[in-house]
Design a protein around this motif. Structure first.
Motif, short mmCIF file in Angstrom:
data_model
loop_
_atom_site.label_atom_id
_atom_site.label_comp_id
_atom_site.label_asym_id
_atom_site.label_seq_id
_atom_site.Cartn_x
_atom_site.Cartn_y
_atom_site.Cartn_z
N ILE A 13 -11.56 16.01 0.32
CA ILE A 13 -11.11 16.69 -0.90
C ILE A 13 -9.61 16.93 -0.85
O ILE A 13 -8.91 16.76 -1.85
CB ILE A 13 -11.89 18.00 -1.11
N SER A 14 -9.09 17.31 0.31
CA SER A 14 -7.64 17.51 0.45
C SER A 14 -6.88 16.22 0.20
O SER A 14 -5.85 16.21 -0.47
CB SER A 14 -7.30 18.05 1.83
N SER A 15 -7.38 15.11 0.73
CA SER A 15 -6.73 13.82 0.53
C SER A 15 -6.75 13.40 -0.93
O SER A 15 -5.77 12.89 -1.46
CB SER A 15 -7.40 12.74 1.37
N LEU A 16 -7.88 13.62 -1.60
CA LEU A 16 -7.97 13.27 -3.01
C LEU A 16 -7.04 14.13 -3.86
O LEU A 16 -6.38 13.64 -4.78
CB LEU A 16 -9.41 13.41 -3.50
N LEU A 17 -6.97 15.42 -3.56
CA LEU A 17 -6.07 16.29 -4.31
C LEU A 17 -4.61 15.91 -4.08
O LEU A 17 -3.79 15.94 -5.00
CB LEU A 17 -6.31 17.76 -3.93
N TYR A 18 -4.27 15.53 -2.85
CA TYR A 18 -2.91 15.10 -2.55
C TYR A 18 -2.60 13.80 -3.28
O TYR A 18 -1.51 13.62 -3.81
CB TYR A 18 -2.71 14.93 -1.05
N ALA A 19 -3.57 12.89 -3.34
CA ALA A 19 -3.37 11.62 -4.03
C ALA A 19 -3.19 11.83 -5.52
O ALA A 19 -2.43 11.11 -6.17
CB ALA A 19 -4.55 10.68 -3.76
N THR A 58 -3.19 5.19 -0.17
CA THR A 58 -3.75 5.43 1.17
C THR A 58 -4.54 6.74 1.19
O THR A 58 -5.65 6.79 1.73
CB THR A 58 -2.63 5.47 2.22
N PHE A 59 -3.97 7.79 0.61
CA PHE A 59 -4.68 9.07 0.56
C PHE A 59 -5.92 8.98 -0.33
O PHE A 59 -6.93 9.60 -0.05
CB PHE A 59 -3.76 10.19 0.07
N LEU A 60 -5.85 8.18 -1.39
CA LEU A 60 -6.99 8.00 -2.27
C LEU A 60 -8.13 7.30 -1.53
O LEU A 60 -9.29 7.75 -1.58
CB LEU A 60 -6.59 7.21 -3.50
N ILE A 61 -7.82 6.24 -0.81
CA ILE A 61 -8.85 5.52 -0.05
C ILE A 61 -9.42 6.39 1.06
O ILE A 61 -10.64 6.45 1.26
CB ILE A 61 -8.27 4.21 0.51
N ALA A 62 -8.56 7.09 1.78
CA ALA A 62 -9.03 7.97 2.86
C ALA A 62 -9.92 9.08 2.31
O ALA A 62 -10.94 9.43 2.91
CB ALA A 62 -7.84 8.57 3.61
N GLY A 63 -9.53 9.65 1.16
CA GLY A 63 -10.34 10.70 0.55
C GLY A 63 -11.72 10.20 0.17
O GLY A 63 -12.72 10.88 0.41
N ILE A 64 -11.78 9.01 -0.40
CA ILE A 64 -13.07 8.44 -0.78
C ILE A 64 -13.94 8.18 0.44
O ILE A 64 -15.14 8.48 0.45
CB ILE A 64 -12.87 7.16 -1.61
N ASN A 116 1.06 18.15 -3.86
CA ASN A 116 2.38 17.64 -3.56
C ASN A 116 3.43 18.62 -4.08
O ASN A 116 3.94 18.47 -5.18
CB ASN A 116 2.56 16.25 -4.18
N PHE A 117 3.73 19.63 -3.29
CA PHE A 117 4.67 20.67 -3.71
C PHE A 117 6.08 20.30 -3.29
O PHE A 117 6.31 19.79 -2.20
CB PHE A 117 4.31 22.02 -3.06
N ILE A 135 0.86 -1.18 0.00
CA ILE A 135 0.00 0.00 0.00
C ILE A 135 0.90 1.23 0.00
O ILE A 135 1.64 1.47 0.95
CB ILE A 135 -0.93 0.01 1.22
N THR A 136 0.83 1.98 -1.07
CA THR A 136 1.64 3.19 -1.19
C THR A 136 0.92 4.35 -0.50
O THR A 136 -0.30 4.29 -0.30
CB THR A 136 1.88 3.53 -2.67
N PRO A 137 1.64 5.39 -0.16
CA PRO A 137 0.97 6.55 0.43
C PRO A 137 -0.07 7.16 -0.50
O PRO A 137 -1.10 7.67 -0.06
CB PRO A 137 2.11 7.54 0.69
#
Length: 90
Positions: A48-54, A9-15, A59-60, A4-6
């Protein structure tokens, strides 16, 4: 088993968080979800923040942040000088 990549993980958490924000109060067997109004807004923001990060939009890198800081300081300096010109001209 897969790793499980980060990003995933952010994609699943965002959903999950967006689903909580949209559904709101629900009862799924022995699990009861009742976030309230503030909880739904917070879940929407986190989701929304998690989905955008995923997706890589939040990711700056350090170089990007430096360029953004330099650009903002130049814009502020130009705005201040134009405001001073307007005030001195009137």
């Amino acid at each position: 088993m897969t790793d499980i990549t980060p990003n995933s993980t952010f994609l699943i958490a965002g959903i999950v968080f967006v689903t909580i924000a949209v559904i709101g109060q629900s009862k799924l067997g022995f699990i009861e979800i009742n976030p309230g109004c503030f909880g739904r807004l917070l879940a929407l923001f986190i989701g929304i923040s998690s989905l955008l990060y995923a997706l890589g939009l939040l990711n700056f890198s350090g170089e990007t942040l430096d360029l953004l800081r330099i650009s903002l300081t130049q814009q502020i300096k130009q705005s201040i000088s134009s405001i001073n010109e307007l005030l001195q001209g009137s």
